[in-house]
Scaffold this motif. Structure first.
Motif, short mmCIF file in Angstrom:
data_model
loop_
_atom_site.label_atom_id
_atom_site.label_comp_id
_atom_site.label_asym_id
_atom_site.label_seq_id
_atom_site.Cartn_x
_atom_site.Cartn_y
_atom_site.Cartn_z
N ILE A 26 0.83 -1.10 0.28
CA ILE A 26 -0.12 -0.09 -0.03
C ILE A 26 1.01 1.30 0.01
O ILE A 26 1.66 1.38 0.92
CB ILE A 26 -0.78 0.09 1.19
N THR A 30 -1.08 6.10 -2.59
CA THR A 30 -2.67 5.83 -2.45
C THR A 30 -3.42 6.26 -1.44
O THR A 30 -4.44 6.94 -1.62
CB THR A 30 -2.60 4.13 -2.54
N TYR A 34 -6.63 9.08 -1.68
CA TYR A 34 -7.98 8.85 -1.21
C TYR A 34 -8.08 10.18 -0.10
O TYR A 34 -9.43 10.59 -0.52
CB TYR A 34 -7.86 7.59 -0.49
N THR A 39 -11.97 10.91 0.98
CA THR A 39 -12.34 9.77 1.59
C THR A 39 -11.93 10.02 3.26
O THR A 39 -10.87 10.59 3.30
CB THR A 39 -11.66 8.53 1.03
N GLU A 41 -10.65 9.04 7.07
CA GLU A 41 -9.75 8.22 7.57
C GLU A 41 -10.58 6.72 7.87
O GLU A 41 -10.00 5.65 7.87
CB GLU A 41 -9.04 8.92 8.69
N GLU A 42 -11.75 7.08 8.54
CA GLU A 42 -12.55 5.70 8.61
C GLU A 42 -12.72 5.07 7.59
O GLU A 42 -12.83 3.76 7.54
CB GLU A 42 -13.64 6.22 9.57
N GLU A 43 -13.02 5.61 6.67
CA GLU A 43 -13.24 4.92 5.30
C GLU A 43 -12.11 4.22 4.64
O GLU A 43 -12.08 3.02 4.39
CB GLU A 43 -13.80 5.53 4.05
N ILE A 44 -11.09 4.70 4.89
CA ILE A 44 -9.76 4.17 4.42
C ILE A 44 -9.58 2.98 5.51
O ILE A 44 -9.09 1.87 4.91
CB ILE A 44 -8.62 5.10 4.33
N GLU A 46 -11.73 1.16 6.89
CA GLU A 46 -12.74 0.11 6.56
C GLU A 46 -11.93 -0.69 5.28
O GLU A 46 -12.33 -2.05 5.33
CB GLU A 46 -13.91 0.55 6.35
N GLN A 47 -11.42 0.03 4.29
CA GLN A 47 -10.98 -0.79 3.08
C GLN A 47 -9.71 -1.12 3.20
O GLN A 47 -9.59 -2.30 2.58
CB GLN A 47 -10.80 0.72 2.04
N TYR A 48 -8.83 -0.83 4.22
CA TYR A 48 -7.76 -1.49 4.41
C TYR A 48 -7.51 -1.70 6.04
O TYR A 48 -7.00 -1.14 6.55
CB TYR A 48 -6.62 -0.46 3.98
N PRO A 49 -8.09 -2.99 6.26
CA PRO A 49 -8.19 -3.38 7.88
C PRO A 49 -6.70 -3.39 8.04
O PRO A 49 -6.59 -3.37 9.51
CB PRO A 49 -9.16 -4.36 7.68
#
Length: 78
Positions: A26, A30, A34, A39, A41-44, A46-49
């Protein structure tokens, strides 16, 4: 692999040598893209646990540090 800034790493064999997060596939770019595109930080996360909030903070600090450097434009022979 070499740590160049907190959680940001460089490895010539990984992601074409671009700065990555903790040696993962990663890139800092990238994550910054985002964020730039809205996007959260919380969404990121979630996408990248596999990422941690500190990884995102390190990307932001890394970007600021890169802007703190002096750059020069070289003339190239035509």
């Amino acid at each position: 692999m070499e740590y160049i800034f907190e959680r940001i790493t460089l490895d010539a064999e990984l992601c074409d040598g671009k700065p990555t997060i903790r040696g993962l596939r990663i890139t800092a770019q990238t994550i910054l893209e985002y964020l730039f595109n809205g996007t959260t930080e919380e969404e990121i996360l979630e996408q990248y646990p596999i990422l941690e909030k500190a990884d995102i903070e390190a990307c932001k600090k890394f970007a600021l540090e890169m802007m703190n450097k002096n750059y020069r434009i070289k003339d190239v022979a035509a």
